[in-house]
Each structure stands twice: as structure tokens, then as C-alpha cells.
Motif scaffolding. Structure first.
Motif, PDB file in Angstrom:
ATOM      1  N   ARG A 279       0.439  -1.390   0.195  1.00 30.38           N
ATOM      2  CA  ARG A 279       0.051   0.115   0.049  1.00 30.38           C
ATOM      3  C   ARG A 279       0.646   1.634  -0.094  1.00 30.38           C
ATOM      4  N   LEU A 280       2.123   0.961  -0.635  1.00 24.79           N
ATOM      5  CA  LEU A 280       3.339   2.324  -1.018  1.00 24.79           C
ATOM      6  C   LEU A 280       2.296   3.399  -1.595  1.00 24.79           C
TER       7      LEU A 280
ATOM      8  N   VAL B 198      -0.482   0.528   8.038  1.00 27.46           N
ATOM      9  CA  VAL B 198       0.723   0.704   8.788  1.00 27.46           C
ATOM     10  C   VAL B 198       0.904  -0.330   8.790  1.00 27.46           C
ATOM     11  N   GLU B 199      -0.378  -1.245   9.335  1.00 30.72           N
ATOM     12  CA  GLU B 199       0.036  -3.096   9.807  1.00 30.72           C
ATOM     13  C   GLU B 199       0.602  -3.405   8.930  1.00 30.72           C
TER      14      GLU B 199
ATOM     15  N   SER C  35      10.756   6.098   4.533  1.00 26.83           N
ATOM     16  CA  SER C  35      10.032   5.436   6.846  1.00 26.83           C
ATOM     17  C   SER C  35       8.862   5.339   6.313  1.00 26.83           C
ATOM     18  N   TYR C  36       7.826   5.178   5.331  1.00 31.09           N
ATOM     19  CA  TYR C  36       6.505   4.835   5.296  1.00 31.09           C
ATOM     20  C   TYR C  36       6.770   3.129   4.989  1.00 31.09           C
TER      21      TYR C  36
ATOM     22  N   SER D   8       5.785   3.407   9.882  1.00 33.62           N
ATOM     23  CA  SER D   8       5.719   4.149  10.608  1.00 33.62           C
ATOM     24  C   SER D   8       4.216   4.714  10.660  1.00 33.62           C
ATOM     25  N   THR D   9       3.874   5.510  11.483  1.00 28.95           N
ATOM     26  CA  THR D   9       2.783   6.030  11.191  1.00 28.95           C
ATOM     27  C   THR D   9       3.171   7.568  10.447  1.00 28.95           C
ATOM     28  N   ARG D  10       2.101   8.188  10.178  1.00 24.36           N
ATOM     29  CA  ARG D  10       3.085   9.755   9.765  1.00 24.36           C
ATOM     30  C   ARG D  10       3.423  10.837  10.637  1.00 24.36           C
TER      31      ARG D  10
END
Ligand SMILES: Nc1ncnc2c1ncn2[C@@H]1O[C@H](COP(=O)(O)OP(=O)(O)OP(=O)(O)O)[C@@H](O)[C@H]1O
Ligand SMILES: [Mg+2]
Lengths: 280, 316
Positions: free
Chosen positions: A74-75, A103-104, B207-208, B212-214
Motif C-alpha cells: 500500500r505504498l 501501517v500494519e 519511512s512508511y 511508521s505512522t505519519r
């Protein structure tokens, strides 16, 4: 087989059968189409990624290999104007359903990028950062050392773990990024041309690493190097790009099969031309 | 054939002498301008130094630590103004830094639709276009009355802290610091936003990709990476706050008495100069020049510090 799949052309039916393996599918796409703005960059992809196998994506530049890879974690969400239609099923859940937290997803499906992108932090922190935000409880020093060793970088950096990750050479940076991804112990590792900036020796090391990782992980690797695809992968998917009605190019999955089959006896003419031109 | 081809290539490769001369003169022109700017700076510093030499001879270092400013007895010292300059700027920075960085984050991330962000960016920049005398008048008529209950509350409840030891007097350090914080907000925001926006997008995706979260991405990766730019902007803003004159003069109360309390009237070096220069003669004029030199020195130290910090943490 689901109704959706039966509706597909025989080409994708054949792919499904040919790649039917004993191992279970970790990831599965169903009629996946990705748009950037109005134009579909990748159309109608049906494929299964099998557990503990190495799957190679090959194909000409711009056919949507990176785009597909980014759908798996999901990028693509980060790209303005990018829209995904269809399903990506990961362990029986559609990654694109509303309930899923991206994120998960990214904590389970790691990625190594085409261009090395270490954080502007120390070498140590580059690896520790991800572990920390993922709530790693064990010994960070040990994790850093193990990950760097797996990425064949430890000997080169063990005396300068405090140095900035950006002070490394391009190839070293890429191995640092691999170490960073591996440190999270993801379920699936997506690798977008991980060796494109590496010398043959480090490439060899990375390929060894990929083989080792196979025992515990599922790996998808995009590569432009046919020998590499043959050396490392169990399955190979060949993508191609075609001119659309309005002159825009779109990519699609041409053929997906066991690597030997793709390289020795491909079913499609386009595949034969592409791999034949570059290999053997 | 081949020889002719080779020759013609060589001809093309050769640069004409006009082109070379043009290049050279351009280099010289830029050199002259660059040296010119540095020259003006040195010239001003030297002039101010020369003008203040009598005051320097007369008072020496005691000028820095003396808190009397007495034209009748020809006794001068600028401790209250040094204190006022530094404290009002620090108040400004303390308030403007978090707000400015927060603005920069909102304006560089995609929390809001692009059109709304553009409008906001424009409005923040517009803050910089308001003349400082207008800020000062707004301070007198709006801010000072508005702060009265807050100032009184601070004194009533925290009067035991020296910073709030005097009753709210209206004009003083607190309104001056607040006005300054609004005035430096645009520079701080603009530079912080630029340095965040110019980070490579790979950094964010990287980073994502490790999950990581925002927020983690912003605070653990993006802000540290843009840190040198943010510090640079902050120091520029601080420089502006230290030297700001008009708005401060109108709201600070221009009291030359040393008071630790931020609720009491105070003064800054810039405001002292603006207030007294017109009538100053003789030693008083020289003392004002000396005060100007000190302001110069303070700003210089701030800039050197900023440069040192930026060098130390430079990442991109
Ligand atoms: N962020 C983006 N915004 C708009 N279009 C994009 C974006 N990324 C990729 N595309 C388009 O999508 C198509 C597929 O790109 P993609 O990067 O997936 O190709 P690729 O197969 O990875 O190529 P390569 O082998 O050169 O890396 C291209 O036509 C490209 O122009
Ligand atoms: Mg690519």
C-alpha cells in the motif's frame, strides 16, 4: 477457483494452473488495475504469490513492475492521484478494504527500493528505528549486528555504526536498506531491483541472502537481469507494456510460471522474444 | 574526408575569445558584488566602532553591566536594554518556534487540500508584509488591553517568580515579546516549510515502508532531516527579533530601569537608539553608538552560533 477467475481469458486461466503449487498463496491479486490520474498504468493483473518462494518480476521499463510491487504494501497510497481497483488478498484479507490499516500492512510486508534511501541517521539508527517503532523487545545491538551480517555489510561498517548512513557508498547504502527491511522480520519482502547499484561481489552476497531468507520469508524481486532471475527465483512473471487506444502505455501480466518454464519453454511469443533476446 | 571532419569538429569545440571574455567578466562582476556586500558590512561596523570610541574609552566594559542611563550626569550603561533585547526575543522565539514548525508541517503535508494550503501559505507570507508600525499600533490598542487579565492572573498566581513579580503595567516586555513572535512567524514558517518540502520523497516512502505512522515519519525522520534548515530559519527570525525597532518601541514602555519581571515596562537596544538619537549630543550620542555596536555583536554571536549548529547537524 472463484467465479471471477473463471471469467478471465484462458491466458490467465493457464497461468493459474501452471503456477498451482503445493505451497499456499500468501498474496493474491484479483483483477488489479492501477491508475495514475486518468490513465491505467497496469491493467487486470491476476496472480498468486506463493509462500516461501522467490518470485521474480521481469519486463521492459515502464511496464508497471514497481507499481504492482507498491500495491502489495500500500505504498501507492502516498502517491497523489494513484488509484487502485481490484483486490489484493493477503492471508484471506483484502488489503484495500476499508478496515485495513496500511501501517500494519507495511509492518508485515517490507520493501527495498530501486534507489537506496537510507535515513539521514546513524547506520545503527537506520536499523533500530524500524525495530523500535514495531515494538521490538529484544536486544537491539544484536538485531543490528545480525541484520547487517545478513545483508553482507557488517564487516564494512562494524567500526563505524555511529556514522551517518548517507556517508556510505551507493551499494553499501542499498545493503543497509536491505538490512533495514530484514530487521523487521517481515512476512514478505518486496525488492525493487535491489542489486541495480551493486558490484558483482555484493550482488552475489545479496543473492545468497535471498536464498537464505527464502526459508522464512516470501520474496518478490524485480530485476532487469535475466541471469539473476534464473539464479534466484522459483517463479517468474513477465510483464509487458502496450500502447492503449489513446496513445498511453499500459502494462499487463503476460505470463507467469515456473522460472525454468518461462526461460526454456515460454507459452507466449512476447515472453520468448523478451527473455530470448536477453538470455541464452 | 575524415581529416576534414576532425578539423570541423575541432573548430566547433574551440570557444571564441568573446565567449571567453564574457565568461571572465561575468566571474569578475559576481566577485565584485560579493565583495561589495561584505565591504558594506565591514564599513558599517568600522564606522559605528569609530563613532563610539569615546564612549568605549570612558566606560569600557562597565557599559555592559551598568544599569543607569542618565544623560544629566553623563552616566551610561545598557544592562537593562541588553536584558530587554534578549528576553523579548527569547519570548518571541519560545512562542513562534512551536507555532512556526507546526505551521510548516501542516503546510508541507497533505492534511489539507492543496488550494486551502496555498491560501494559508499566502496569508502567512502576508504577515511579513504588514509594516512594523502597524504591528506597534495594533499592540497598543488591541494586544495590551487584551493581555491585561492574563498579565494580572500571572502576577496574582505566580507573583513569587521574579519574572512575574510586578503588577501588569500595560506596555512592557510581554506584549513586546508577543508582537515580535507574530512578526517573526512568517520567516520561521517559510524557511521551515521550504526545508521540509525539499526533502527527497524517498525518505518519506522509506519511512512508511518500515511501518511508521505519519507522526513517526514527521517527527523521527522528516524533522531531524530538515533540522539544519529549521535551525537556520529560527536564527534568521531571532536576528530579526533582536533588531526590530518600531513595533517594539510602541509597546515596550521604554523604561531604562532594570526589571526582571516581564510584566513591567522595559527597553531594548534598538528601541533606545530610536528614541534617543534625535536629541542626543556628545557623549550620549557616542554611548548610543556603543550600544549599537553591542547589538551588532549580539546579532553576530547569534549568527555564528546558528552556523555552528547547522554545520554540526547538516544532513541534506
Ligand atoms: N508516481 C507516478 N505518477 C505518475 N505516473 C507514474 C508514477 N510512477 C509510475 N508511473 C507510470 O506508471 C508506469 C509504470 O511505472 P513503473 O515505475 O511501475 O515501471 P517499472 O516497470 O517499475 O519500470 P522500471 O523497470 O523502469 O523501474 C510508467 O508509465 C510511469 O510513467
Ligand atoms: Mg521500477
Amino acid at each position: 477457483m472463484s467465479a471471477l477467475e473463471r471469467n478471465q481469458e484462458d491466458r490467465s486461466d493457464r497461468q493459474q494452473q501452471n503456477t498451482e503449487q503445493n505451497s499456499e498463496a500468501v498474496l493474491q491479486t484479483e483483477d488489479l488495475t492501477v491508475y495514475y490520474g486518468k490513465f491505467a498504468a497496469l491493467r487486470g493483473v491476476f496472480m498468486k504469490i506463493f509462500k516461501n518462494k522467490i518470485t521474480a518480476f521481469v519486463g521492459p521499463s515502464g511496464c508497471g513492475k514497481s507499481t504492482l510491487l507498491r500495491c502489495f504494501n500500500r505504498l501507492n497510497d502516498l502517491i497523489d492521484g494513484c488509484r487502485v481497483e481490484g483486490k489484493v488478498i493477503y492471508r484471506n484479507k483484502n488489503l484495500y478494504s476499508k478496515k485495513i490499516d496500511p501501517v500494519e500492512v507495511r509492518r508485515r510486508i517490507g520493501m527495498v527500493f530501486q534507489k537506496p534511501n537510507p535515513f539521514p541517521k546513524s547506520i545503527y539508527e537506520n536499523i533500530a528505528y524500524g525495530a523500535r517503532i514495531n515494538g521490538y523487545k529484544g536486544d537491539l545491538d544484536e538485531l543490528v549486528e545480525r541484520s547487517l551480517q545478513q545483508a553482507a555489510l557488517w564487516d564494512e561498517v562494524k567500526d563505524k555504526l555511529k556514522d551517518n548512513g548517507l556517508s556510505l557508498s551507493g551499494g553499501q547504502q542499498q545493503r543497509l536498506c536491505i538490512a533495514r527491511a530484514v530487521a523487521l522480520k517481515p512476512d514478505v519482502v518486496l525488492m525493487d531491483e535491489p542489486c541495480s547499484s551493486l558490484d558483482p561481489v555484493s550482488t552475489g552476497k545479496i543473492e545468497d541472502l535471498i536464498h537464505q531468507l527464502k526459508q522464512n520469508y516470501t520474496i518478490i524481486i524485480v530485476t532487469h537481469n535475466m541471469q539473476q532471475a534464473v539464479r534466484v527465483s522459483d517463479l517468474t512473471a513477465f510483464f509487458n507494456a502496450e500502447e492503449g487506444e489513446k496513445g498511453n502505455r499500459f502494462g499487463y501480466l503476460v505470463e507467469y510460471d515456473k522460472t525454468e518454464k518461462i526461460f526454456e519453454n515460454p507459452q507466449e511469443e512476447a515472453t520468448r522474444e523478451y527473455v530470448g533476446g536477453r538470455f541464452g | 574526408m575524415t581529416a576534414a571532419l576532425g578539423d570541423s569538429q575541432a573548430d566547433n569545440a574551440k570557444r571564441s575569445s568573446t565567449e571567453k571574455n564574457l565568461d571572465n567578466s561575468f566571474i569578475w562582476l559576481t566577485r565584485i558584488f560579493a565583495i561589495g556586500v561584505a565591504g558594506v558590512l565591514i564599513w558599517i561596523a568600522v564606522q559605528v566602532g569609530i563613532q563610539s570610541r569615546r564612549a568605549i574609552q570612558e566606560f569600557g566594559w562597565s557599559f555592559w553591566t551598568n544599569s543607569a542611563w542618565n544623560p544629566v550626569e553623563q552616566q551610561y550603561g545598557v544592562l537593562p536594554m541588553i536584558y530587554g533585547t534578549i528576553v523579548s526575543s527569547l519570548i518571541a522565539l519560545l512562542i513562534a518556534f512551536p507555532i512556526g514548525v507546526a505551521c510548516a508541517i501542516v503546510l508541507s503535508e497533505n492534511f489539507l487540500p492543496l488550494s486551502v494550503r496555498r491560501t494559508l501559505i499566502f496569508m502567512v507570507e502576508l504577515l511579513a508584509a504588514i509594516p512594523s508600525v502597524v504591528y506597534g499600533l495594533w499592540g497598543i490598542y488591541v494586544l495590551i488591553p487584551f493581555l491585561k487579565p492574563i498579565g494580572s492572573w500571572l502576577h496574582d498566581n505566580f507573583g513569587w517568580i521574579p519574572l512575574f513579580a510586578t503588577p501588569y503595567a500595560g506596555p512592557g516586555m510581554l506584549p513586546a515579546g508577543l508582537i515580535l513572535s507574530i512578526m517573526i512567524l512568517p520567516i520561521l514558517t517559510a524557511i521551515a516549510r521550504d526545508s521540509l518540502a525539499s526533502l527527497p520523497s524517498d525518505l518519506r516512502t522509506g519511512s512508511y515502508a518500515v511501518g511508521s505512522t505519519r507522526w513517526q515519519t514527521i517527527f523521527s525522520v522528516l524533522i531531524p532531516a530538515a533540522f539544519s534548515g529549521i535551525v537556520g530559519g529560527t536564527m534568521l527570525a531571532l536576528g530579526r527579533a533582536l533588531g526590530e525597532t518600531m513595533a517594539v518601541t510602541l509597546v515596550i514602555g521604554n523604561s531604562n530601569e532594570l526589571q526582571l519581571s516581564v510584566l513591567a515596562p522595559a527597553n531594548t537596544i534598538a528601541s533606545l537608539l530610536a528614541n534617543q538619537f534625535a536629541e542626543a549630543k556628545g557623549l550620549q550620542e557616542d554611548s548610543l553608538m556603543y550600544a549599537g555596536l553591542i547589538l551588532f555583536a549580539i546579532t553576530l554571536v547569534v549568527n555564528i552560533l546558528a552556523e555552528a549548529i547547522v554545520q554540526k547537524v547538516k544532513k541534506y
